[in-house]
Design a protein around this motif. Structure first.
Motif: not given
Length: 468
Positions: A382-395
């Protein structure tokens, strides 16, 4: 005359020595010579550090104070009530008794101040026994280990940041991000026999609102509320924090499972800062004297599990992060002495997610020891996917990310809304431990299966099998 032993007069007097009354020490009164801010200076007073004293006023009233320091022949006192009617030369009398409280089941449902006096305009309770404010410390080797998860009724905490019974957790939040609402939810929904709430340094309006709206009649029935609003002297705020902890210790020693909520640990530290600076302590870190950082662990370490077979105190302390700065000295010190921290994010609150728990920045240090490997793997996913989305949210927002470029990012995009709904919860909605785990399993049961073998191993005697 043979066999006759003569008793000398001195020996005869020694026979009566045990019957002599104990020597009574004279009471050395002092007199008031100076008042600067909240610090009272007296001379001629023979009192020890921490001893209670009374200052006699002209109208016959008495002002209670406590010895907080001394220098040469001067004794520094801090008032427990507001200073009114003080005059030069007023008499200062040391008190021989120690402060305490009549404790018992009659305390449940009551609202009291830092001296143990009722604030709810109800008659004084009789109590089962008289307990001193200062409690006996527990040998750390005799404390029962944290083995069982605690159901707090909040889905994000139950599934992703599991709290153990007897754990001490910090709730880190700025102003206006739903801290009091989350505390009210945990008060109503947590599986605890007794709830002790310490409202330290809050606005007087918030005390009434928390009791009426956040706590409610059902929550108040099994709770004890110790309130010391912001306009109280610093010593009263300090006493209220210690009294709330002492009441929790009393019920723990009776074998009860207690939930201690203190709002807030920062106000406790600020009260000690005012006292320390008033007595001449040098400011160390951002105006906080060294005594603040020694007082914090002394208060926090009193919570936790009792002796084997006894009760427990699960403590949740709110920590105010001024300007949302998690590197604040008090926040940094609290993280070091607590068993975990839950961070509330202002950006999540602005997006409308309540409770605004920042799962990535939060951690429960006892979670690996009290949950199953499968739950731990799902929480990590859960934390990994949440972190990945926030890292690429701007793109993603500007359309620069092409689907299929990264499988984990694709999964994070697909799971974004289900994860958001999982973290959101209404203030009147209770999510028990089992339903929280079931919903987490629906989201990541298959996805996290491959990671289960890499998760920390569960002890042989699983608390989930032993029951909650």
């Amino acid at each position: 005359m043979s066999g006759f032993s003569r008793v000398t007069p001195l020996e005869r007097l020694r026979q009566y020595r045990p019957a002599q009354p104990p020597e009574v020490q004279p009471i050395a009164e002092g007199r008031l010579v100076r008042v600067v801010g909240m610090t009272i200076e007296a001379v001629g007073l023979k009192a020890s550090l921490g001893q209670q004293c009374e200052i006699l006023l002209d109208d016959g009233k008495r002002l209670e104070a406590e010895v907080v320091g001394f220098s040469d022949q001067k004794v520094f006192l801090m008032p427990i009530q507001n200073i009114e009617g003080l005059k030069p030369g007023a008499r200062v009398l040391p008190l021989s008794h120690r402060m305490g409280l009549r404790a018992g089941e009659e305390l449940l449902g009551r609202v009291i101040n830092g001296l143990g006096q009722p604030l709810d305009e109800q008659p004084m309770w009789a109590g089962e026994e008289y307990v001193q404010f200062a409690a006996k410390l527990i040998n750390p080797l005799k404390r029962h280990p944290i083995e069982l998860p605690l159901d707090v009724g909040v889905r994000a905490i139950n599934a992703l940041l599991t709290i153990g019974r007897g754990q001490r957790v910090g709730l880190f939040a700025g102003s206006g991000v739903g801290k009091s609402v989350l505390l009210g939810m945990m008060t109503r929904f947590t599986e605890a026999e007794v709830v002790v709430v310490g409202l330290i340094g809050e606005r007087g309006r918030e005390v009434k609102e928390f009791i009426d709206h956040s706590l409610g009649a059902e929550g108040l029935a099994r709770s004890v509320v110790v309130a010391s609003p912001a306009d109280d002297p610093p010593l009263m705020r300090l006493r209220a924090s210690q009294l709330a902890t002492r009441i929790a210790e009393y019920f723990r020693d009776k074998g009860k499972n207690v939930l201690l909520l203190m709002d807030s640990l920062t106000r406790y530290a600020q009260a000690q800062r005012e006292i320390g600076l008033a007595t001449g302590e040098p400011p160390a870190t951002k105006g906080y004297p060294p005594s603040v950082f020694s007082k914090l662990p002394q208060l926090v370490e009193r919570a936790g599990n009792g002796d084997n077979g006894g009760g427990s105190i699960t403590a949740i302390y709110t920590v105010l992060t001024e300007g949302d700065d998690l590197q604040d000295p008090i926040a940094d010190a609290a993280r070091a002495i607590l068993d975990g921290h839950i961070v509330l994010s202002r950006s999540l609150a602005e997006e409308g997610q309540y409770p605004a728990i920042d799962v990535e920045a939060s951690i429960s240090r006892v979670m690996p020891a009290i949950v199953a490997n499968s739950q731990l793997a799902q929480a990590q996913k859960f934390k990994q996917l949440l972190a990945r989305y926030r890292q690429t949210r701007d793109l993603i927002n500007i359309g620069a990310y092409a689907a299929g470029s990264d499988p984990q990012t694709d999964q994070a995009i697909a799971m974004r809304e289900p994860m958001r709904r999982f973290l959101g919860q209404g203030m009147q909605e209770a999510a028990d431990y089992d339903s929280s785990l079931a919903l987490l399993d629906q989201l990541f049961g298959n996805n996290a299966a491959d990671n289960a073998n890499n998760a920390p191993r569960q002890p042989a005697s699983s608390p989930l099998k032993a029951g909650r």
